[in-house]
Design an enzyme around this catalytic site. Structure first.
Site, PDB file in Angstrom:
ATOM      1  N   CYS A   1       8.606 -25.484  79.450  1.00  0.00           N
ATOM      2  CA  CYS A   1       7.588 -25.782  80.477  1.00  0.00           C
ATOM      3  C   CYS A   1       6.517 -26.750  79.980  1.00  0.00           C
ATOM      4  O   CYS A   1       5.711 -27.231  80.778  1.00  0.00           O
ATOM      5  CB  CYS A   1       6.947 -24.497  80.979  1.00  0.00           C
ATOM      6  SG  CYS A   1       8.128 -23.477  81.876  1.00  0.00           S
TER       7      CYS A   1
ATOM      8  N   ASN B   1       7.732 -21.920  90.279  1.00  0.00           N
ATOM      9  CA  ASN B   1       7.680 -22.566  88.959  1.00  0.00           C
ATOM     10  C   ASN B   1       8.840 -23.557  88.844  1.00  0.00           C
ATOM     11  O   ASN B   1       9.994 -23.154  88.725  1.00  0.00           O
ATOM     12  CB  ASN B   1       7.769 -21.480  87.879  1.00  0.00           C
ATOM     13  CG  ASN B   1       7.713 -22.060  86.469  1.00  0.00           C
ATOM     14  OD1 ASN B   1       7.695 -23.277  86.275  1.00  0.00           O
ATOM     15  ND2 ASN B   1       7.694 -21.183  85.486  1.00  0.00           N
TER      16      ASN B   1
ATOM     17  N   HIS C   1      -0.022 -25.435  84.207  1.00  0.00           N
ATOM     18  CA  HIS C   1       1.384 -25.187  84.512  1.00  0.00           C
ATOM     19  C   HIS C   1       1.463 -24.050  85.532  1.00  0.00           C
ATOM     20  O   HIS C   1       0.761 -23.048  85.418  1.00  0.00           O
ATOM     21  CB  HIS C   1       2.127 -24.819  83.227  1.00  0.00           C
ATOM     22  CG  HIS C   1       3.524 -24.359  83.470  1.00  0.00           C
ATOM     23  ND1 HIS C   1       4.421 -25.092  84.223  1.00  0.00           N
ATOM     24  CD2 HIS C   1       4.182 -23.228  83.092  1.00  0.00           C
ATOM     25  CE1 HIS C   1       5.567 -24.433  84.274  1.00  0.00           C
ATOM     26  NE2 HIS C   1       5.452 -23.308  83.605  1.00  0.00           N
TER      27      HIS C   1
HETATM   28  O1  UT7 Z   1       7.079 -20.965  82.872  1.00  0.00           O
HETATM   29  C1  UT7 Z   1       7.479 -20.347  81.671  1.00  0.00           C
HETATM   30  C2  UT7 Z   1       6.522 -19.314  81.288  1.00  0.00           C
HETATM   31  N1  UT7 Z   1       6.740 -18.137  82.062  1.00  0.00           N
HETATM   32  C3  UT7 Z   1       5.703 -17.428  82.428  1.00  0.00           C
HETATM   33  O2  UT7 Z   1       4.591 -17.801  82.165  1.00  0.00           O
HETATM   34  C4  UT7 Z   1       5.967 -16.095  83.104  1.00  0.00           C
HETATM   35  C5  UT7 Z   1       5.024 -15.052  82.545  1.00  0.00           C
HETATM   36  N2  UT7 Z   1       5.233 -13.733  83.054  1.00  0.00           N
HETATM   37  C6  UT7 Z   1       4.982 -13.379  84.338  1.00  0.00           C
HETATM   38  O3  UT7 Z   1       4.629 -14.202  85.154  1.00  0.00           O
HETATM   39  C7  UT7 Z   1       5.071 -11.928  84.707  1.00  0.00           C
HETATM   40  O4  UT7 Z   1       5.214 -11.166  83.521  1.00  0.00           O
HETATM   41  C8  UT7 Z   1       6.228 -11.602  85.700  1.00  0.00           C
HETATM   42  C9  UT7 Z   1       5.921 -12.166  87.060  1.00  0.00           C
HETATM   43  C10 UT7 Z   1       7.532 -12.166  85.167  1.00  0.00           C
HETATM   44  C11 UT7 Z   1       6.359 -10.079  85.856  1.00  0.00           C
HETATM   45  O5  UT7 Z   1       5.124  -9.534  86.292  1.00  0.00           O
HETATM   46  P1  UT7 Z   1       4.494  -8.296  85.527  1.00  0.00           P
HETATM   47  O6  UT7 Z   1       3.252  -7.969  86.236  1.00  0.00           O
HETATM   48  O7  UT7 Z   1       4.370  -8.660  84.068  1.00  0.00           O
HETATM   49  O8  UT7 Z   1       5.562  -7.185  85.769  1.00  0.00           O
HETATM   50  P2  UT7 Z   1       6.382  -6.334  84.701  1.00  0.00           P
HETATM   51  O9  UT7 Z   1       7.423  -7.172  84.044  1.00  0.00           O
HETATM   52  O10 UT7 Z   1       5.433  -5.573  83.837  1.00  0.00           O
HETATM   53  O11 UT7 Z   1       7.093  -5.286  85.653  1.00  0.00           O
HETATM   54  C12 UT7 Z   1       6.342  -4.319  86.381  1.00  0.00           C
HETATM   55  C13 UT7 Z   1       7.289  -3.552  87.277  1.00  0.00           C
HETATM   56  C14 UT7 Z   1       8.526  -3.043  86.538  1.00  0.00           C
HETATM   57  O12 UT7 Z   1       8.864  -1.782  87.055  1.00  0.00           O
HETATM   58  P3  UT7 Z   1       8.483  -0.424  86.283  1.00  0.00           P
HETATM   59  O13 UT7 Z   1       9.151  -0.530  84.952  1.00  0.00           O
HETATM   60  O14 UT7 Z   1       6.987  -0.444  86.196  1.00  0.00           O
HETATM   61  O15 UT7 Z   1       9.027   0.615  87.176  1.00  0.00           O
HETATM   62  C15 UT7 Z   1       9.586  -4.036  86.893  1.00  0.00           C
HETATM   63  O16 UT7 Z   1      10.883  -3.483  86.849  1.00  0.00           O
HETATM   64  O17 UT7 Z   1       7.776  -4.408  88.295  1.00  0.00           O
HETATM   65  C16 UT7 Z   1       9.207  -4.356  88.310  1.00  0.00           C
HETATM   66  N3  UT7 Z   1       9.695  -5.646  88.773  1.00  0.00           N
HETATM   67  C17 UT7 Z   1       9.865  -5.920  90.075  1.00  0.00           C
HETATM   68  N4  UT7 Z   1       9.659  -5.187  91.167  1.00  0.00           N
HETATM   69  C18 UT7 Z   1       9.920  -5.759  92.365  1.00  0.00           C
HETATM   70  C19 UT7 Z   1      10.016  -6.740  88.051  1.00  0.00           C
HETATM   71  N5  UT7 Z   1      10.409  -7.737  88.853  1.00  0.00           N
HETATM   72  C20 UT7 Z   1      10.320  -7.252  90.113  1.00  0.00           C
HETATM   73  C21 UT7 Z   1      10.572  -7.789  91.382  1.00  0.00           C
HETATM   74  N6  UT7 Z   1      10.353  -7.025  92.465  1.00  0.00           N
HETATM   75  N7  UT7 Z   1      11.016  -9.062  91.539  1.00  0.00           N
END
Ligand code: UT7
Length: 333
Positions: free
Chosen positions: A118, A288, A258
């Site tokens: 990125c 993204n 970004h």
């Molecule tokens: O461009 C390259 C660089 N990339 C980035 O900068 C991305 C950085 N990371 C992020 O933007 C975030 O970490 C994400 C958007 C990928 C995820 O958001 P988060 O707030 O960090 O969520 P998480 O991974 O901690 O997941 C929280 C919960 C989980 O469920 P449990 O374990 O709490 O029951 C996930 O399984 O959300 C669940 N989850 C979803 N639920 C509904 C993960 N993806 C989804 C989804 N829909 N699409």
């Protein structure tokens, strides 16, 4: 790495291109176990553009570059070089820059690809600026183009919600003294590699029936680890750009981070004490797009009349590697 440009070099035109197909959060919720509400609140994304099968990054990049050249009012044959920034080249080789060169008819240009995930566009822009400042070349196109759908697992809700396809292009050349790219800082820390990668399809693990069955030719991400590093490093490097050049945050015209997650962008802007209206945002409509986020956000800000000559603009990026960086510009036109 810090900059040391011996002449004033900057962006003199921009262009962009997105595929026509709009994919909404509702469409994604029909594919995987997610909701519009989860995607909107956790990422800020409402919709994205996806290509039709058979379209490659060079197609998007060539269209964006044609627009940038038209906006500059020059022909493709005036380009000395094309730097194609992408993590999704059409093929392993030849390079995407070569394919773009052919599509736009840049008969006198050489070209190469640059992949820093990125941060690709930011690193490509600083590289092009150094090439021009050296006097070796006069006019370089930097094209950020990615077809992220080509490496996204359509069944993985962790990643399928996040990405879109698109391209942005800029023309880089000498500008009026005192304007253009004032400073930049590029960084890499390879210990972050496991947190965001595509494990197979390269030399260490060539594509095979097994790697495909295991989904190793898709993006793998540990989102939270990437998230916290992205907030910290984008904020720090942006602050460095301002402090090192004596620019007060209140005098910053536009902050272009970004576009990976609206929460990351907001957190970085907050640490710079910037109001939301001075942060460029296209993640809501396009998600993204990796190498295309910065040039498209810049292009759209220009089109919306949000930038005028003399404005300070900061770019900040963070991506797989980890790679990250910042750039301070004084807008030249
Ligand atoms: O461009 C390259 C660089 N990339 C980035 O900068 C991305 C950085 N990371 C992020 O933007 C975030 O970490 C994400 C958007 C990928 C995820 O958001 P988060 O707030 O960090 O969520 P998480 O991974 O901690 O997941 C929280 C919960 C989980 O469920 P449990 O374990 O709490 O029951 C996930 O399984 O959300 C669940 N989850 C979803 N639920 C509904 C993960 N993806 C989804 C989804 N829909 N699409």
């Amino acid at each position: 790495m810090t900059r040391s440009l011996t002449h004033s070099v900057g962006i003199t035109a921009t262009g962009q291109f997105y595929p026509e197909r709009i994919v909404t959060n509702k469409d994604i919720a029909a594919m995987v176990d997610t909701t519009d509400e989860w995607i909107t609140t956790r990422t800020g994304i409402h919709q994205r553009r996806w290509v039709e099968p058979g379209v490659g990054s060079s197609d998007l990049g060539a269209a964006a570059l044609k627009m940038a050249l038209a906006n500059r009012g020059v022909g493709a044959d005036t380009l000395d070089a094309i730097v194609a920034c992408t993590v999704t080249p059409d093929m392993m080789f030849p390079c995407t820059a070569a394919l773009i060169q052919d599509k736009v008819g840049a008969s006198k240009a050489y070209g190469f690809d640059l992949n820093a995930a990125c941060s690709s566009f930011l690193f490509g822009l600083s590289t092009a600026a150094a090439m021009v400042a050296s006097g070796a070349v006069q006019r370089v196109a930097v094209v950020g183009c990615d077809v992220m759908t080509s490496i996204m697992n359509p069944q993985d809700r962790n990643t399928v919600v996040l990405f879109g396809d698109g391209a942005g292009a800029v023309i880089v050349e000498r500008v009026e003294e005192g304007y253009g790219i004032l400073d930049f800082e590029n960084r890499v820390d390879g210990s972050g590699a496991p947190y965001l990668c595509m494990p197979a399809g390269g030399s260490r693990k060539p594509a095979s029936a097994e790697t495909v069955a295991a989904g190793e030719h898709y993006i793998h991400q540990q989102g939270q680890e990437v998230f916290k590093n992205a907030v910290r490093e984008m904020a720090e490097v942006s602050r460095l750009m301002l402090d090192r050049n004596g620019v007060d945050p209140k005098d910053l015209g536009l902050f272009i981070p970004h576009q990976a997650n609206h929460r990351i962008m907001e957190a970085a802007a907050k640490r710079l004490e910037l109001p939301a209206e001075r942060m460029a945002n296209n993640i809501t409509q396009y998600a993204n797009t990796t190498s295309a986020t910065l040039p498209t956000a810049l292009h759209q800000s220009l089109e919306a009349g949000k930038v005028k000559k003399g404005d300070y603009i900061v770019f900040a990026a963070f991506g797989a590697g980890f790679t990250w960086g910042g750039m301070l510009m004084k807008w030249a036109y």
